[in-house]
Design an enzyme around this catalytic site. Sequence first.
Site, short mmCIF file in Angstrom:
data_model
loop_
_atom_site.label_atom_id
_atom_site.label_comp_id
_atom_site.label_asym_id
_atom_site.label_seq_id
_atom_site.Cartn_x
_atom_site.Cartn_y
_atom_site.Cartn_z
CE LYS A 262 26.75 -20.75 36.70
NZ LYS A 262 28.08 -21.12 37.23
CD GLU B 149 21.48 -7.00 44.98
OE1 GLU B 149 22.25 -6.02 45.01
OE2 GLU B 149 20.32 -6.95 45.45
CB CYS C 236 29.76 -6.50 45.60
SG CYS C 236 28.71 -6.91 47.00
CD GLU D 12 33.29 -4.83 41.33
OE1 GLU D 12 32.84 -5.41 40.33
OE2 GLU D 12 32.72 -4.82 42.43
P1 NAP Z 1 30.86 -13.05 37.19
O1 NAP Z 1 32.00 -13.38 36.34
O2 NAP Z 1 29.86 -12.09 36.71
O3 NAP Z 1 30.20 -14.46 37.54
C1 NAP Z 1 29.09 -14.56 38.38
C2 NAP Z 1 28.29 -15.79 38.02
O4 NAP Z 1 27.77 -15.64 36.71
C3 NAP Z 1 29.07 -17.08 38.03
O5 NAP Z 1 28.26 -18.11 38.52
C4 NAP Z 1 29.37 -17.29 36.55
O6 NAP Z 1 29.59 -18.63 36.21
C5 NAP Z 1 28.11 -16.77 35.92
N1 NAP Z 1 28.23 -16.34 34.53
C6 NAP Z 1 29.36 -16.02 33.85
N2 NAP Z 1 29.06 -15.67 32.60
C7 NAP Z 1 27.72 -15.77 32.47
C8 NAP Z 1 26.80 -15.54 31.41
N3 NAP Z 1 27.21 -15.11 30.22
N4 NAP Z 1 25.48 -15.74 31.62
C9 NAP Z 1 25.05 -16.16 32.82
N5 NAP Z 1 25.87 -16.40 33.86
C10 NAP Z 1 27.19 -16.20 33.69
O7 NAP Z 1 31.28 -12.46 38.60
P2 NAP Z 1 32.37 -13.03 39.56
O8 NAP Z 1 33.68 -12.65 38.99
O9 NAP Z 1 32.09 -14.43 39.89
O10 NAP Z 1 32.07 -12.21 40.90
C11 NAP Z 1 32.57 -10.96 41.11
C12 NAP Z 1 31.53 -9.90 40.79
O11 NAP Z 1 30.34 -10.10 41.55
C13 NAP Z 1 32.00 -8.52 41.17
O12 NAP Z 1 31.71 -7.64 40.12
C14 NAP Z 1 31.18 -8.18 42.39
O13 NAP Z 1 31.00 -6.82 42.60
C15 NAP Z 1 29.92 -8.87 42.13
N6 NAP Z 1 29.19 -9.11 43.38
C16 NAP Z 1 28.11 -8.34 43.65
C17 NAP Z 1 27.40 -8.51 44.83
C18 NAP Z 1 26.21 -7.67 45.13
O14 NAP Z 1 25.42 -8.06 45.97
N7 NAP Z 1 26.02 -6.55 44.46
C19 NAP Z 1 27.80 -9.49 45.72
C20 NAP Z 1 28.90 -10.27 45.42
C21 NAP Z 1 29.60 -10.06 44.23
P3 NAP Z 1 31.08 -19.21 36.10
O15 NAP Z 1 31.69 -19.07 37.43
O16 NAP Z 1 30.87 -20.61 35.68
O17 NAP Z 1 31.78 -18.37 35.07
#
Ligand code: NAP
Length: 505
Positions: free
Chosen positions: A179, A254, A288, A389
């Site tokens: 997804k 991650e 990230c 962050e």
């Molecule tokens: P996010 O809000 O956590 O969303 C990530 C994914 O999770 C999206 O596909 C989102 O879907 C889904 N999601 C949202 N709520 C959920 C729930 N309750 N249960 C299951 N899935 C859910 O993160 P983001 O804002 O997209 O990305 C930024 C974050 O990713 C940052 O914190 C960054 O550090 C982290 N990141 C980490 C890495 C690593 O390798 N450590 C790499 C890249 C990014 P929707 O889009 O439909 O809401």
Amino acid sequence: MDTYQLYIGGKFVDAEGGESKPTFNPWNGEAIANIPVASIADAEAAIAAARDAFDNGPWPAMTGAERGEIICALSSKMKERMKDLARLESLDSGGTIAKTGADAFLAQRQMNYFGTMAEKFNSEPKEIEGMSRPGRSYNYTIREPIGVCASIIPWNFPLMMAVWKLGPALGTGNTIVLKPASDTPLSAMELARIVDECGFPPGVVNIISGPGGKIGELLTTHPDVDKIAFTGSTEVGKDIMAKASGTLKKVTLECGGKSPNIVLHDADWDIAIDGSIFASFYHQGQVCESGTRLLLPADQHDDFVGQMVAKLNSLPLGDPLDPATKIGPVVSGSHMSTVLDYIEKGKTEGATLVCGGERAADGDLANGYFIKPTVFTDVTNDMVIAQEEIFGPVLCVMKYQDEDEAVKIANDSIFGLGGGVWSEDIDRARAVAGKMRTGTVWINDWHLLSEQMPFGGYKQSGIGREFGEEGMNEYTEVKALHVDDAKTRENKPWYDMLVPQDAAE
Ligand code: NAP
Ligand code: MG
């Protein structure tokens, strides 16, 4: 405008009830393509297809070499389509074409790596020697796929994140439901079209777009899903881990970071200044492992910041598809608001704003979500802007007196994803790196990841690793096999503990 469909069980299908919505270009706010919005029933169908493909299909029983061939075919087709994929990614995410071009190149190369690694995950027995067992036996382990994997990915590196999930899951013989993030579904939906041309048995790969709260929750709690692999925020990661506990799914996470970047007194400023800008502002800081806390020796601080800010102010903001653009928009209007709120917070907390600090909306930037590269000095590590962050173009600069203090500040964080040290004395840099509690440390560099090298977080930055053998292993169960070679009853005296040899004779 192109209209995409869900990819379930090897077929392209509309979402239940035909629901779809446009995905937007953050450079000008225009709709780019129609994306289906999966319902719970669609997600259930995708899980059922993956379950059936795992339980009854040929994929898990194929040799690693056979699977690897199909995965490498996918890599080749991605390579042919690299330019298109980069363009779609720029349109959907606001990443500059330099960034998305690199992503598309790396994504196909990484997929090829996973195909090559698949050959090594061929249920080859690994003999255990020196076992303390009575009698004679042959003992070994094999690695087997876990089953149905559900993967949820973020919007900052949409294509690469899809590859990081598909590659190891498929290479080790699992089936998968992927997804993408709702802000950037396009490259994953396009990837489904490429996957469809490669000869995967139906149901092995399923790609569905839909809201994380609803679809994500189903994937996380469904009893037919065996493993969940998530990349995204620490907050959602925690929620997923809690929900996955109901069925004790395997979980790899991650999550976020607040990576410390330590410039030592003897650093080469030629690379440390540009490198620190690269560390913090690449892809508008939406990475990230960005180096978002810059730690400078107190007596060099002003000079270093002065030179860095002069360079930063010269970087052109603009259309991500224009090769001259260095800074694109952030991913969405709502994300822009979040980042601007953090900037206001920094001001009220007492940090000194030395550049940026506001939206850029002049001329042709007016319809995009641009934030000027922002640097705060006089930051203390207990401030919210130093602890949370921000995930945007905002750098926190702090002073330190000696290396011990630098390391102490670096480690004073709930996160532990990346870190960096700059010094001309490699031994000294390595000593500092050894004290940093992070999954990756770069010495005199930043952001370089490689598919051979495990990547992941200490502390609340995550669980598990991606890439390398460690990353492949996260998608396997280990089966231990004991094969008797004692053969006769006399050679098995341990049965006597319960059943005497002459019992009932
Ligand atoms: P996010 O809000 O956590 O969303 C990530 C994914 O999770 C999206 O596909 C989102 O879907 C889904 N999601 C949202 N709520 C959920 C729930 N309750 N249960 C299951 N899935 C859910 O993160 P983001 O804002 O997209 O990305 C930024 C974050 O990713 C940052 O914190 C960054 O550090 C982290 N990141 C980490 C890495 C690593 O390798 N450590 C790499 C890249 C990014 P929707 O889009 O439909 O809401
Ligand atoms: Mg978009």
